[in-house]
Design a protein around this motif. Sequence first.
Motif, PDB file in Angstrom:
ATOM      1  N   VAL A  36      48.129  51.657  34.542  1.00  0.00           N
ATOM      2  CA  VAL A  36      49.036  52.026  35.662  1.00  0.00           C
ATOM      3  C   VAL A  36      48.782  53.419  35.928  1.00  0.00           C
ATOM      4  O   VAL A  36      48.923  54.293  35.130  1.00  0.00           O
ATOM      5  CB  VAL A  36      50.633  51.758  35.387  1.00  0.00           C
ATOM      6  CG1 VAL A  36      51.544  52.291  36.533  1.00  0.00           C
ATOM      7  CG2 VAL A  36      51.023  50.425  35.072  1.00  0.00           C
ATOM      8  N   CYS A  37      48.549  54.018  37.235  1.00  0.00           N
ATOM      9  CA  CYS A  37      48.580  55.178  37.708  1.00  0.00           C
ATOM     10  C   CYS A  37      49.103  55.344  38.995  1.00  0.00           C
ATOM     11  O   CYS A  37      48.971  54.282  39.850  1.00  0.00           O
ATOM     12  CB  CYS A  37      47.041  55.661  37.839  1.00  0.00           C
ATOM     13  SG  CYS A  37      46.553  57.119  38.372  1.00  0.00           S
ATOM     14  N   GLU A  38      49.904  56.141  39.479  1.00  0.00           N
ATOM     15  CA  GLU A  38      51.014  56.395  40.478  1.00  0.00           C
ATOM     16  C   GLU A  38      50.115  56.139  41.842  1.00  0.00           C
ATOM     17  O   GLU A  38      50.808  55.798  42.573  1.00  0.00           O
ATOM     18  CB  GLU A  38      51.859  57.332  40.186  1.00  0.00           C
ATOM     19  CG  GLU A  38      52.967  57.515  41.230  1.00  0.00           C
ATOM     20  CD  GLU A  38      53.856  58.862  40.961  1.00  0.00           C
ATOM     21  OE1 GLU A  38      54.799  58.897  41.845  1.00  0.00           O
ATOM     22  OE2 GLU A  38      53.762  59.387  40.026  1.00  0.00           O
ATOM     23  N   LYS A  39      49.255  57.089  41.876  1.00  0.00           N
ATOM     24  CA  LYS A  39      48.498  57.010  42.958  1.00  0.00           C
ATOM     25  C   LYS A  39      47.295  55.907  43.282  1.00  0.00           C
ATOM     26  O   LYS A  39      46.761  55.906  44.404  1.00  0.00           O
ATOM     27  CB  LYS A  39      47.625  58.241  43.084  1.00  0.00           C
ATOM     28  CG  LYS A  39      48.714  59.594  43.283  1.00  0.00           C
ATOM     29  CD  LYS A  39      48.179  60.902  43.307  1.00  0.00           C
ATOM     30  CE  LYS A  39      49.145  62.087  43.214  1.00  0.00           C
ATOM     31  NZ  LYS A  39      48.293  63.243  43.200  1.00  0.00           N
ATOM     32  N   SER A  40      47.248  54.859  42.389  1.00  0.00           N
ATOM     33  CA  SER A  40      46.414  53.967  42.393  1.00  0.00           C
ATOM     34  C   SER A  40      46.980  52.527  43.099  1.00  0.00           C
ATOM     35  O   SER A  40      48.291  52.588  43.297  1.00  0.00           O
ATOM     36  CB  SER A  40      45.674  53.421  41.149  1.00  0.00           C
ATOM     37  OG  SER A  40      45.139  54.587  40.605  1.00  0.00           O
ATOM     38  N   VAL A  41      46.028  51.860  43.484  1.00  0.00           N
ATOM     39  CA  VAL A  41      46.550  50.719  43.967  1.00  0.00           C
ATOM     40  C   VAL A  41      45.502  49.306  43.631  1.00  0.00           C
ATOM     41  O   VAL A  41      44.220  49.619  43.054  1.00  0.00           O
ATOM     42  CB  VAL A  41      46.301  50.431  45.599  1.00  0.00           C
ATOM     43  CG1 VAL A  41      47.245  51.543  46.219  1.00  0.00           C
ATOM     44  CG2 VAL A  41      44.901  50.724  46.140  1.00  0.00           C
ATOM     45  N   LEU A  42      46.045  48.043  43.543  1.00  0.00           N
ATOM     46  CA  LEU A  42      45.558  47.079  43.105  1.00  0.00           C
ATOM     47  C   LEU A  42      45.111  45.965  44.406  1.00  0.00           C
ATOM     48  O   LEU A  42      45.935  45.748  44.839  1.00  0.00           O
ATOM     49  CB  LEU A  42      45.812  46.331  41.732  1.00  0.00           C
ATOM     50  CG  LEU A  42      45.333  44.843  41.698  1.00  0.00           C
ATOM     51  CD1 LEU A  42      44.105  45.102  41.066  1.00  0.00           C
ATOM     52  CD2 LEU A  42      46.320  44.162  40.627  1.00  0.00           C
ATOM     53  N   GLU A  43      43.867  45.623  44.729  1.00  0.00           N
ATOM     54  CA  GLU A  43      43.710  44.961  45.614  1.00  0.00           C
ATOM     55  C   GLU A  43      43.107  43.451  45.126  1.00  0.00           C
ATOM     56  O   GLU A  43      42.186  43.617  44.293  1.00  0.00           O
ATOM     57  CB  GLU A  43      42.617  45.376  46.608  1.00  0.00           C
ATOM     58  CG  GLU A  43      42.954  46.634  47.353  1.00  0.00           C
ATOM     59  CD  GLU A  43      42.180  47.285  48.399  1.00  0.00           C
ATOM     60  OE1 GLU A  43      41.478  46.511  49.153  1.00  0.00           O
ATOM     61  OE2 GLU A  43      41.743  48.597  48.307  1.00  0.00           O
ATOM     62  N   ASN A  44      43.759  42.538  45.678  1.00  0.00           N
ATOM     63  CA  ASN A  44      43.049  41.199  45.290  1.00  0.00           C
ATOM     64  C   ASN A  44      43.361  40.086  46.383  1.00  0.00           C
ATOM     65  O   ASN A  44      43.687  40.547  47.515  1.00  0.00           O
ATOM     66  CB  ASN A  44      43.838  40.443  43.991  1.00  0.00           C
ATOM     67  CG  ASN A  44      45.304  40.346  43.935  1.00  0.00           C
ATOM     68  OD1 ASN A  44      45.819  40.412  45.086  1.00  0.00           O
ATOM     69  ND2 ASN A  44      45.764  40.506  42.826  1.00  0.00           N
ATOM     70  N   ARG A  45      42.978  39.010  46.117  1.00  0.00           N
ATOM     71  CA  ARG A  45      43.178  37.988  47.322  1.00  0.00           C
ATOM     72  C   ARG A  45      44.861  37.759  47.838  1.00  0.00           C
ATOM     73  O   ARG A  45      44.943  37.290  49.055  1.00  0.00           O
ATOM     74  CB  ARG A  45      42.687  36.518  46.874  1.00  0.00           C
ATOM     75  CG  ARG A  45      43.482  36.014  45.780  1.00  0.00           C
ATOM     76  CD  ARG A  45      42.700  34.880  45.174  1.00  0.00           C
ATOM     77  NE  ARG A  45      43.233  34.183  44.063  1.00  0.00           N
ATOM     78  CZ  ARG A  45      43.913  33.068  43.842  1.00  0.00           C
ATOM     79  NH1 ARG A  45      43.625  32.325  44.822  1.00  0.00           N
ATOM     80  NH2 ARG A  45      44.353  32.694  42.614  1.00  0.00           N
TER      81      ARG A  45
END
Length: 283
Positions: A36-45
């Motif tokens: 977990v990183c506050e400025k990150s995002v996870l992209e998936n389907r």
Amino acid sequence: MLSTDYTKKLSFNRYINDGDLVIVYEKHDNMKAVKVCEKSVLENRFGVFKHSDWIGKPYGCKVSSHKGGFVYLLSPTPELWTLVLSHRTQILYIADISFVIMYMEVIFGCVVLESGTGSGSLTTSLARAIAPMGQVYTFDFHEQRVVAAREDFEKTGLSSLVTVGVRDIQGEGFPEDLTGVADAVFLDLPQPWLAIPSAGEMLKQDGVLCSFSPCIEQVQRSSETLTSKFTVREAKMDQCQGEEGTPGSHRPCKRKHHAGEANHWQQDNSGSPIVMARLSNEA
């Protein structure tokens, strides 16, 4: 993954913080470990998931994306870590791991030696079993695997419970400074019989040795080496599910059985062979 602060009890009501490791569950055969990183995002389907939306939520929660898709955020337990870790070698899965830990009688506070480390699947479960005051010493001859395993243990919060070393246990044996301190020794090696004499020196008098081998020839060779120094019992993996009165129904009881009281195990033609031994008083 586990709290190693001896003054605190393990909490089952944990919340996700920045920097934590979570298992993102999409479906039963699609999970991944994400830091977990506050400025990150996870992209998936299922869409885009902002890590900032995860912080402060409890493990096990369901989170939605901007387009209505969802995933579950799970705690990285040893069982789940086994399913998502990077495979540097073949690994043990939870059915085998449960059998091994139970029959080695590994409990909190134990000192356990392991060779080889491989991908760290078993090591992770051993670390939970001995927490918070025990220690796992695990060795592998392959330096890159050791470095990768050490990084994994840091990710999962187990670095204080696991000591990883580069060493050819078959050729050099276990380090002398561990002589007589081990409650259990686990061997997953091509030629385990070469490491058995050293393993015997590492064990406490009531210690347990487990050699996990895929081939019956390895088991036979190990058994021959063990017989002169250990009280030996052989079992198959499927015996752990036996009914009362069958070989698999007998469960070990930590430190209450003497070596001479070990049961003789009947073998059939199914299951993975496994040899377990206890130091013999007559040796």
